[in-house]
Design an enzyme around this catalytic site. Structure first.
Site, PDB file in Angstrom:
ATOM      1  N   MET A 179     -96.618  -3.327 -63.027  1.00 34.32           N
ATOM      2  CA  MET A 179     -95.208  -4.139 -62.498  1.00 34.32           C
ATOM      3  C   MET A 179     -95.890  -4.354 -61.331  1.00 34.32           C
ATOM      4  SD  MET A 179     -94.203  -5.204 -65.191  1.00 34.32           S
ATOM      5  CE  MET A 179     -93.842  -4.620 -67.577  1.00 34.32           C
ATOM      6  N   SER A 180     -94.966  -4.050 -60.621  1.00 33.20           N
ATOM      7  CA  SER A 180     -94.580  -3.467 -58.831  1.00 33.20           C
ATOM      8  C   SER A 180     -95.435  -3.028 -58.015  1.00 33.20           C
ATOM      9  CB  SER A 180     -93.419  -3.795 -58.848  1.00 33.20           C
ATOM     10  OG  SER A 180     -92.027  -5.285 -58.275  1.00 33.20           O
ATOM     11  N   VAL A 181     -95.424  -2.267 -59.162  1.00 33.20           N
ATOM     12  CA  VAL A 181     -97.110  -1.288 -58.702  1.00 33.20           C
ATOM     13  C   VAL A 181     -98.541  -2.004 -57.526  1.00 33.20           C
ATOM     14  CG1 VAL A 181     -99.025   0.191 -58.580  1.00 33.20           C
ATOM     15  CG2 VAL A 181     -96.555   0.948 -59.157  1.00 33.20           C
ATOM     16  N   ALA A 231     -90.248  -7.898 -60.353  1.00 35.36           N
ATOM     17  CA  ALA A 231     -90.536  -7.302 -59.228  1.00 35.36           C
ATOM     18  C   ALA A 231     -89.039  -5.675 -58.811  1.00 35.36           C
ATOM     19  CB  ALA A 231     -91.608  -7.882 -58.110  1.00 35.36           C
TER      20      ALA A 231
END
Length: 443
Positions: A158-160, A20
């Site tokens: 992912m970190s979206v 992340a």
């Protein structure tokens, strides 16, 4: 855990469940293969019944998260690990009108730190793009799919994922269901003895918590390994004595520094927000996302989220979704929370995101390529002259919203290096240049 190799092996097998931050979990030594040379379709990963032994990608040995295998995995996470659904419901999808432009591929821009220009089309390869879509005034003006991603497929965000969680958190605040000034322990008493207990909800939303949590994958003692081991859904080694779920791990996080003194990007903040959302709403984040956003958007595909061994969705980076559905999500935000004929999230929540956070606190995070930016509600706010803000995920995932240009860009990618700093030089100026083009020549 005394046996670091076994812990590392366990954590590597769940690396995508822990990724992340702008760090690199695995990359090949030396110069990586180009986008063309690492094309997963050309390399024929996982083709055959069964595939040849040298073309098999596995979750349990961590091979799925090494480069170039990663380029196949990001479009097939559901094939490799347990997940829960973010249902789109049974209604018809909200169609996206198309008005494709022929002048985008030839658009030129100068990458950060470079002297020579690059075209938009060249940037797709430079950023190992798997799929990209551009909306202008709600219509698709550009759309490309590469590698093994299809328009009917989902890709790891992912970190979206964090920004999606932050949007839900901001909406709950605007609705009066979540008090940003309250302590985390007021909502999650189980975290009372952890570092999160005396942090405010706002400090979690803006990642200004003071936590002892390193995401340095090169350090065998970094907390990120323990976080990954706890979240790994596979059976634990017999000698494993650590936490066995995300919820259990969060209770072990300790203080380092003081809350509210600076921005520090740490995945566990998003996990805590996911727990708070679940506790306040009575629904796991995947179900809440489905009921309150995904179905209302008129999404064309179900999304899904990876889970730990107790079925808890990974709020820090576990979302996989269709490219156009994330574009619908971005378009909703561009339109102040309204989409598909209804107000999906409060206008005040979007306004709070767009205002951004404390630039002074953000500067302490050390993001040299993001001078003058801030972080608010788990969104990266540029404060540029277009008022753009962005969701960012490792290996090149992006949602970019440019209110002035009336533009939304969503990109899925699988770069050989996880750190966003590796692709920012060819991403940010490209997106800004396209915003200027659409503003000058709207068509």
């Amino acid at each position: 855990m005394n046996d670091f190799p076994s812990m590392k092996r366990l954590a590597l097998a769940a690396a995508c469940l822990a990724l992340a931050a702008g760090v690199q979990a695995a990359e090949t030594a030396g110069a990586p293969l180009s986008a063309a040379a690492s094309d997963p379709a050309a390399l024929k990963w996982m083709v055959g019944s069964p595939p040849p032994a040298d073309k098999i990608i596995r979750f349990d040995d961590g091979s799925y998260f090494t480069f170039p295998q990663l380029r196949w995995s990001v479009s097939h996470f559901r094939q490799l690990m347990p997940t829960v659904e973010v249902s789109r419901g049974l209604g018809a999808p909200q169609p996206l009108q198309r008005a494709l432009r022929s002048d985008i591929d030839s658009l030129r821009f100068t990458p950060l730190g470079a002297k020579d220009t690059m075209t938009w089309e060249q940037s797709l390869g430079a950023n190992y793009t798997d799929g990209i879509v551009v909306l202008h005034r709600g219509r698709i003006v550009y759309e490309r799919y590469l590698g093994v991603l299809k328009d009917s497929g989902q890709h790891g965000a992912m970190s979206v994922t964090k920004s999606v969680m932050g949007t839900m958190g901001a909406a709950l605040v605007a609705e009066g269901k979540l008090d940003p000034g309250k302590k985390v322990a007021d909502y999650i008493p189980e975290l009372g003895k952890s570092a999160f207990g005396d942090a405010t909800v706002r400090q979690v939303l803006d990642m200004t918590t003071g936590l002892k949590f390193s995401e340095d994958y090169a350090d065998p003692n970094a907390e990120v390994w323990k976080h990954a081991a706890a979240g790994n859904p596979l059976p634990k080694p017999k000698d494993y004595t650590g936490p066995r779920s995300y919820f259990e791990y969060l209770q072990t996080v300790q203080h380092e520094g003081r809350h509210g003194e600076g921005f520090g990007y740490r995945t566990v903040n998003s996990d805590v927000l996911g727990w708070i959302i679940a506790r306040v709403t009575g629904q796991n984040v995947n179900d809440y996302l489905s009921e309150h956003i995904w179905k209302k958007l008129g999404a064309e595909q179900d999304a899904y989220m990876s889970v730990d061994s107790t079925g808890t969705p990974f709020a820090g980076g576990g979302l996989s979704a269709g490219l156009r559905d994330l574009a619908r999500f971005g378009e909703m935000l561009r339109n102040d929370g309204r989409y598909n004929g209804q107000q999906i999230i409060p206008k005040a929540a979007v306004a709070d995101i767009r205002r951004g956070g404390d630039k002074r606190l953000f500067a302490k995070g050390g993001y040299d390529l993001l001078k003058g930016w801030s972080y608010r509600d788990m969104w990266w706010v540029t404060h540029n002259d277009h008022g753009a803000y962005m969701a960012r995920g490792v290996y090149g995932q992006r949602i970019y919203i440019d209110p002035k240009a009336e533009m939304v860009i969503v990109r899925f990618a699988s770069t050989p290096t996880a750190a966003n700093a590796a692709n920012d030089p060819t991403t940010t100026p490209a997106f800004e240049a396209l915003g200027r083009l659409l503003l000058a020549k709207p068509k």
